[in-house]
Design a protein around this motif. Structure first.
Motif, PDB file in Angstrom:
ATOM      1  N   PHE A   5       0.840  -1.187   0.000  1.00  0.00           N
ATOM      2  CA  PHE A   5       0.000   0.000   0.000  1.00  0.00           C
ATOM      3  C   PHE A   5       0.872   1.233   0.000  1.00  0.00           C
ATOM      4  O   PHE A   5       1.849   1.306   0.747  1.00  0.00           O
ATOM      5  CB  PHE A   5      -0.896   0.054   1.254  1.00  0.00           C
ATOM      6  N   VAL A   6       0.514   2.213  -0.809  1.00  0.00           N
ATOM      7  CA  VAL A   6       1.138   3.523  -0.746  1.00  0.00           C
ATOM      8  C   VAL A   6       0.409   4.284   0.351  1.00  0.00           C
ATOM      9  O   VAL A   6      -0.831   4.287   0.396  1.00  0.00           O
ATOM     10  CB  VAL A   6       1.024   4.274  -2.095  1.00  0.00           C
ATOM     11  N   ILE A   7       1.171   4.909   1.242  1.00  0.00           N
ATOM     12  CA  ILE A   7       0.577   5.561   2.407  1.00  0.00           C
ATOM     13  C   ILE A   7       1.487   6.689   2.870  1.00  0.00           C
ATOM     14  O   ILE A   7       2.689   6.678   2.598  1.00  0.00           O
ATOM     15  CB  ILE A   7       0.343   4.520   3.533  1.00  0.00           C
ATOM     16  N   GLU A   8       0.916   7.641   3.587  1.00  0.00           N
ATOM     17  CA  GLU A   8       1.707   8.696   4.222  1.00  0.00           C
ATOM     18  C   GLU A   8       2.290   8.150   5.514  1.00  0.00           C
ATOM     19  O   GLU A   8       1.618   7.431   6.255  1.00  0.00           O
ATOM     20  CB  GLU A   8       0.830   9.894   4.570  1.00  0.00           C
ATOM     21  N   ALA A   9       3.518   8.526   5.812  1.00  0.00           N
ATOM     22  CA  ALA A   9       4.188   8.039   7.021  1.00  0.00           C
ATOM     23  C   ALA A   9       3.405   8.390   8.282  1.00  0.00           C
ATOM     24  O   ALA A   9       3.320   7.582   9.214  1.00  0.00           O
ATOM     25  CB  ALA A   9       5.609   8.585   7.090  1.00  0.00           C
ATOM     26  N   VAL A  10       2.815   9.576   8.345  1.00  0.00           N
ATOM     27  CA  VAL A  10       2.100   9.989   9.554  1.00  0.00           C
ATOM     28  C   VAL A  10       0.904   9.086   9.847  1.00  0.00           C
ATOM     29  O   VAL A  10       0.541   8.879  11.000  1.00  0.00           O
ATOM     30  CB  VAL A  10       1.681  11.475   9.507  1.00  0.00           C
ATOM     31  N   MET A  11       0.308   8.511   8.811  1.00  0.00           N
ATOM     32  CA  MET A  11      -0.825   7.610   9.041  1.00  0.00           C
ATOM     33  C   MET A  11      -0.399   6.361   9.787  1.00  0.00           C
ATOM     34  O   MET A  11      -1.163   5.815  10.584  1.00  0.00           O
ATOM     35  CB  MET A  11      -1.503   7.256   7.722  1.00  0.00           C
ATOM     36  N   VAL A  12       0.823   5.910   9.540  1.00  0.00           N
ATOM     37  CA  VAL A  12       1.336   4.734  10.245  1.00  0.00           C
ATOM     38  C   VAL A  12       1.464   5.043  11.728  1.00  0.00           C
ATOM     39  O   VAL A  12       1.158   4.203  12.580  1.00  0.00           O
ATOM     40  CB  VAL A  12       2.680   4.277   9.646  1.00  0.00           C
ATOM     41  N   ALA A  13       1.889   6.271  12.057  1.00  0.00           N
ATOM     42  CA  ALA A  13       2.021   6.676  13.458  1.00  0.00           C
ATOM     43  C   ALA A  13       0.655   6.929  14.099  1.00  0.00           C
ATOM     44  O   ALA A  13       0.468   6.692  15.286  1.00  0.00           O
ATOM     45  CB  ALA A  13       2.885   7.928  13.554  1.00  0.00           C
ATOM     46  N   THR A  14      -0.286   7.396  13.299  1.00  0.00           N
ATOM     47  CA  THR A  14      -1.601   7.782  13.816  1.00  0.00           C
ATOM     48  C   THR A  14      -2.511   6.585  14.050  1.00  0.00           C
ATOM     49  O   THR A  14      -3.244   6.540  15.033  1.00  0.00           O
ATOM     50  CB  THR A  14      -2.288   8.758  12.841  1.00  0.00           C
ATOM     51  N   TYR A  15      -2.479   5.628  13.153  1.00  0.00           N
ATOM     52  CA  TYR A  15      -3.377   4.479  13.230  1.00  0.00           C
ATOM     53  C   TYR A  15      -2.584   3.228  13.617  1.00  0.00           C
ATOM     54  O   TYR A  15      -2.050   2.524  12.760  1.00  0.00           O
ATOM     55  CB  TYR A  15      -4.085   4.258  11.885  1.00  0.00           C
ATOM     56  N   GLY A  16      -2.538   2.944  14.901  1.00  0.00           N
ATOM     57  CA  GLY A  16      -1.765   1.821  15.419  1.00  0.00           C
ATOM     58  C   GLY A  16      -2.187   0.468  14.864  1.00  0.00           C
ATOM     59  O   GLY A  16      -1.358  -0.434  14.730  1.00  0.00           O
ATOM     60  N   HIS A  17      -3.462   0.316  14.522  1.00  0.00           N
ATOM     61  CA  HIS A  17      -3.926  -0.984  14.022  1.00  0.00           C
ATOM     62  C   HIS A  17      -3.288  -1.353  12.683  1.00  0.00           C
ATOM     63  O   HIS A  17      -3.296  -2.514  12.296  1.00  0.00           O
ATOM     64  CB  HIS A  17      -5.454  -1.025  13.936  1.00  0.00           C
TER      65      HIS A  17
END
Length: 171
Positions: A5-17
Motif C-alpha cells: 500500500f502507498v501511504i503517508e508516514a504519519v498515518m502509520v504513526a496515527t493508526y496503530g492498528h
C-alpha cells in the motif's frame, strides 16, 4: 505474499492498528511524507484534537523517526534518494511489517487538483501499480472526480484490503 500500500508516514504513526495486520504488509512511503514527520514532531499545531491522543501520536511520530534514522535504515533510504523513483531495500519493522521508501518526484501533472504530497502519493501508486491507503475523504473524492486511475482504500477498510482486496482487473 505481502500486500503493498502507498501511504503517508504519519498515518502509520496515527493508526496503530495498521501495524498489526493479519497478513504481511509492505507500506510504500514517498520520502517527502517521512520529512513531514519532522515538521509534525517539531510543530506547535496539534496532530490530533484530543490532547492525550495528540501526545500519544507525537510519541509514535518520534519513534517512527527514530526507526528511519537508524543507521542501517538511513543507509537504505539514502541509496534510494540517489535517483528519482528508486525504491529502497525493505526496512523491516517486524515479521509482518516492512517499509519501502520511494524517491517520488512531483511532476505537477495533477497539480491543479492535488497538493505536492498528494501528487507524490498518487504518482507512486500509479507508477508502482500499488493501491493507496488514505483517511482523507476529500482526497478520495478528488481522485474520483479527476478520474485518476488508482485504486484507493479508506483507512476503515484496511483489514478488507489486507485480507481480500480488489484485483485491479475488477476495477
Amino acid at each position: 505474499m505481502r500486500r503493498r500500500f502507498v501511504i503517508e508516514a504519519v498515518m502509520v504513526a496515527t493508526y496503530g492498528h495498521l501495524l498489526v495486520p493479519s497478513r504481511p504488509v509492505d507500506f510504500v512511503l514517498p520520502y517527502s511524507t517521512i520529512m513531514e514527520l519532522y515538521e509534525m514532531k517539531e510543530g506547535t499545531d496539534p496532530v490530533m484534537d484530543d490532547p492525550e491522543d495528540n501526545e500519544h501520536v507525537k510519541l509514535k511520530i518520534a519513534e517512527l523517526i527514530g526507526f528511519f534514522e537508524d543507521p542501517f535504515n538511513r543507509k537504505k533510504i539514502e541509496r534510494a534518494l540517489q535517483m528519482p523513483w528508486r525504491e529502497s531495500s525493505p526496512l523491516l519493522l517486524s515479521d509482518t511489517i516492512q517499509f519501502t521508501v520511494v524517491h517520488a518526484i512531483d511532476n505537477a501533472h495533477y497539480g491543479d487538483y492535488f497538493d505536492p504530497i498528494e501528487t507524490e502519493l498518487l504518482l507512486t501508486s500509479l507508477k508502482l501499480n500499488v493501491p493507496l491507503l488514505s483517511d482523507q475523504f476529500e482526497f478520495q473524492d478528488r481522485l474520483i472526480e479527476a478520474e485518476v486511475p488508482v485504486q484507493v482504500y479508506d483507512i476503515e477498510d484496511y483489514e478488507f484490503a489486507v485480507e481480500e482486496g480488489i484485483a485491479s482487473t475488477d476495477m
